[in-house]
Scaffold this motif. Structure first.
Motif, PDB file in Angstrom:
ATOM      1  N   UNK A  87      81.364  30.748 -52.609  1.00  0.00           N
ATOM      2  CA  UNK A  87      81.859  31.965 -52.322  1.00  0.00           C
ATOM      3  C   UNK A  87      80.897  33.036 -52.375  1.00  0.00           C
ATOM      4  N   UNK A  88      80.063  33.021 -53.577  1.00  0.00           N
ATOM      5  CA  UNK A  88      79.104  33.835 -53.630  1.00  0.00           C
ATOM      6  C   UNK A  88      78.060  33.850 -52.441  1.00  0.00           C
ATOM      7  N   UNK A  89      77.889  32.872 -51.928  1.00  0.00           N
ATOM      8  CA  UNK A  89      76.925  32.973 -50.736  1.00  0.00           C
ATOM      9  C   UNK A  89      77.657  33.459 -49.353  1.00  0.00           C
ATOM     10  N   UNK A  90      79.054  33.616 -49.464  1.00  0.00           N
ATOM     11  CA  UNK A  90      79.679  34.093 -48.334  1.00  0.00           C
ATOM     12  C   UNK A  90      79.479  35.750 -48.262  1.00  0.00           C
ATOM     13  N   UNK A  91      79.857  35.962 -49.701  1.00  0.00           N
ATOM     14  CA  UNK A  91      79.748  37.544 -49.982  1.00  0.00           C
ATOM     15  C   UNK A  91      78.353  38.257 -49.614  1.00  0.00           C
ATOM     16  N   UNK A  92      77.424  37.241 -50.163  1.00  0.00           N
ATOM     17  CA  UNK A  92      75.925  37.825 -50.010  1.00  0.00           C
ATOM     18  C   UNK A  92      75.724  37.929 -48.492  1.00  0.00           C
ATOM     19  N   UNK A  93      75.760  36.808 -47.830  1.00  0.00           N
ATOM     20  CA  UNK A  93      75.705  36.917 -46.280  1.00  0.00           C
ATOM     21  C   UNK A  93      76.066  38.017 -45.670  1.00  0.00           C
ATOM     22  N   UNK A  94      77.752  38.278 -46.062  1.00  0.00           N
ATOM     23  CA  UNK A  94      78.280  39.294 -45.404  1.00  0.00           C
ATOM     24  C   UNK A  94      77.530  40.711 -45.726  1.00  0.00           C
ATOM     25  N   UNK A 153      77.517  33.132 -41.871  1.00  0.00           N
ATOM     26  CA  UNK A 153      78.379  33.504 -42.831  1.00  0.00           C
ATOM     27  C   UNK A 153      80.157  33.384 -42.409  1.00  0.00           C
ATOM     28  N   UNK A 154      80.439  33.560 -41.442  1.00  0.00           N
ATOM     29  CA  UNK A 154      81.777  33.311 -41.036  1.00  0.00           C
ATOM     30  C   UNK A 154      82.231  31.766 -40.880  1.00  0.00           C
ATOM     31  N   UNK A 155      81.264  30.867 -40.489  1.00  0.00           N
ATOM     32  CA  UNK A 155      81.118  29.558 -40.516  1.00  0.00           C
ATOM     33  C   UNK A 155      81.637  29.080 -41.978  1.00  0.00           C
ATOM     34  N   UNK A 156      80.674  29.567 -42.986  1.00  0.00           N
ATOM     35  CA  UNK A 156      80.925  29.379 -44.283  1.00  0.00           C
ATOM     36  C   UNK A 156      82.266  29.641 -44.859  1.00  0.00           C
ATOM     37  N   UNK A 157      82.534  31.038 -44.515  1.00  0.00           N
ATOM     38  CA  UNK A 157      83.718  31.625 -44.973  1.00  0.00           C
ATOM     39  C   UNK A 157      85.001  30.675 -44.810  1.00  0.00           C
ATOM     40  N   UNK A 158      84.984  29.941 -43.377  1.00  0.00           N
ATOM     41  CA  UNK A 158      85.943  29.194 -42.882  1.00  0.00           C
ATOM     42  C   UNK A 158      86.142  28.089 -43.876  1.00  0.00           C
ATOM     43  N   UNK A 159      85.058  27.533 -44.208  1.00  0.00           N
ATOM     44  CA  UNK A 159      84.878  26.249 -45.110  1.00  0.00           C
ATOM     45  C   UNK A 159      85.492  26.514 -46.562  1.00  0.00           C
ATOM     46  N   UNK A 160      85.101  27.976 -46.930  1.00  0.00           N
ATOM     47  CA  UNK A 160      85.665  28.242 -48.287  1.00  0.00           C
ATOM     48  C   UNK A 160      87.245  28.205 -48.228  1.00  0.00           C
ATOM     49  N   UNK A 168      76.620  21.845 -50.705  1.00  0.00           N
ATOM     50  CA  UNK A 168      76.125  21.132 -49.545  1.00  0.00           C
ATOM     51  C   UNK A 168      77.191  21.037 -48.398  1.00  0.00           C
ATOM     52  N   UNK A 169      78.338  21.574 -48.516  1.00  0.00           N
ATOM     53  CA  UNK A 169      79.289  21.606 -47.559  1.00  0.00           C
ATOM     54  C   UNK A 169      78.875  22.458 -46.413  1.00  0.00           C
ATOM     55  N   UNK A 170      78.207  23.439 -46.820  1.00  0.00           N
ATOM     56  CA  UNK A 170      77.707  24.649 -45.876  1.00  0.00           C
ATOM     57  C   UNK A 170      76.438  23.797 -45.154  1.00  0.00           C
ATOM     58  N   UNK A 171      75.623  23.241 -45.777  1.00  0.00           N
ATOM     59  CA  UNK A 171      74.404  22.507 -45.220  1.00  0.00           C
ATOM     60  C   UNK A 171      75.163  21.481 -44.274  1.00  0.00           C
ATOM     61  N   UNK A 172      76.120  20.912 -44.437  1.00  0.00           N
ATOM     62  CA  UNK A 172      76.711  19.740 -43.607  1.00  0.00           C
ATOM     63  C   UNK A 172      77.297  20.452 -42.284  1.00  0.00           C
ATOM     64  N   UNK A 173      77.612  21.621 -42.395  1.00  0.00           N
ATOM     65  CA  UNK A 173      78.406  22.246 -41.288  1.00  0.00           C
ATOM     66  C   UNK A 173      77.394  23.015 -40.497  1.00  0.00           C
ATOM     67  N   UNK A 174      76.281  23.284 -40.943  1.00  0.00           N
ATOM     68  CA  UNK A 174      75.317  24.033 -40.043  1.00  0.00           C
ATOM     69  C   UNK A 174      74.079  23.178 -39.450  1.00  0.00           C
ATOM     70  N   UNK A 175      73.518  23.863 -38.608  1.00  0.00           N
ATOM     71  CA  UNK A 175      72.319  23.275 -37.780  1.00  0.00           C
ATOM     72  C   UNK A 175      71.337  23.500 -39.197  1.00  0.00           C
ATOM     73  N   UNK A 176      71.071  22.482 -39.966  1.00  0.00           N
ATOM     74  CA  UNK A 176      70.008  22.533 -41.001  1.00  0.00           C
ATOM     75  C   UNK A 176      68.920  21.868 -40.956  1.00  0.00           C
ATOM     76  N   UNK A 177      67.757  22.360 -41.304  1.00  0.00           N
ATOM     77  CA  UNK A 177      66.243  21.951 -41.411  1.00  0.00           C
ATOM     78  C   UNK A 177      65.774  21.845 -42.662  1.00  0.00           C
ATOM     79  N   UNK A 178      65.480  20.436 -43.322  1.00  0.00           N
ATOM     80  CA  UNK A 178      64.995  20.188 -44.620  1.00  0.00           C
ATOM     81  C   UNK A 178      63.631  20.281 -44.524  1.00  0.00           C
TER      82      UNK A 178
END
Length: 204
Positions: A87-94, A153-160, A168-178
């Motif tokens: 939730x903090x990530x969503x607020x920060x990205x917005x 941000x909107x993708x992560x907001x939908x997850x929340x 890790x839910x955000x990482x799994x939902x996004x195109x993520x590089x490690x």
């Protein structure tokens, strides 16, 4: 690139507010802000208005080390209650997107050994199609040490909204590089008093 410092945790295991913990003469939050400000502008500290970090901000400001341009540091207090760091990530990205940033480096307030070179190495992992680049050490992924595109941000907001609370839910939902970073000490966090004591001994 903005920075998002997630500081809204309840610090249950630590027993006191981690943001205000002393690290080499300055509050841990002040140290993290000072380091990430070397690469990022603005620096957004996300912590709800009822959090220990926000309630103790005057003390943290009074003890902050020189070298922090406070005009570049902004508090974001509208994270969704009970949504955890996601939730903090969503607020920060917005907020970062509203400020015109395309990218945001995300970290936690309890990473006293963080260095600007961590941001440099993660940035090298960005491609046009990458939505997030996160650090990885020999043991695990570190989603709270990563660069995220603000338009994710909107993708992560939908997850929340759907009940997801894991970073890790955000990482799994996004195109993520490690990215395996060159110094895993940058990723060390402190969750309990024994963690802090051990770190002070090993780095002293």
């Amino acid at each position: 690139m903005a920075a998002i410092v997630l500081a809204g945790g309840r610090s249950r295991r630590m027993g006191s507010d981690k943001a205000a913990l002393d690290w080499e003469g300055e509050p841990m939050l002040a140290r993290v802000v000072r380091v990430v400000a070397q690469r990022c502008d603005p620096v957004l500290v996300v912590a709800g208005a009822t959090s220990a970090a926000f309630r103790g901000i005057d003390d943290i400001r009074d003890r902050a080390a020189p070298g922090i341009d406070r005009s570049r540091v902004h508090w974001v207090t509208d994270e969704q209650e009970g949504a955890g760091p996601l939730g903090g990530l969503v607020a920060g990205l917005a907020k970062a997107a509203a400020d015109g940033a395309d990218l945001a480096f995300v970290c936690a307030t309890d990473m006293p050994l963080i260095a600007p070179e961590l941001i440099d190495e993660l940035r090298l992992g960005l491609t046009d199609s990458t939505q997030a680049v996160i650090a990885r050490d020999a043991q695990r992924d570190h989603p709270m040490a990563g660069i995220y595109r603000t338009d994710a941000g909107p993708v992560i907001a939908d997850l929340v909204a759907g009940g997801e609370r894991r970073m890790l839910g955000a990482v799994e939902a996004l195109n993520t590089h490690r990215v395996g970073v060159s110094d895993p000490d940058w990723l060390v966090n402190v969750n309990a008093p024994e963690d802090l004591h051990r770190l002070r001994v090993t780095t002293g």
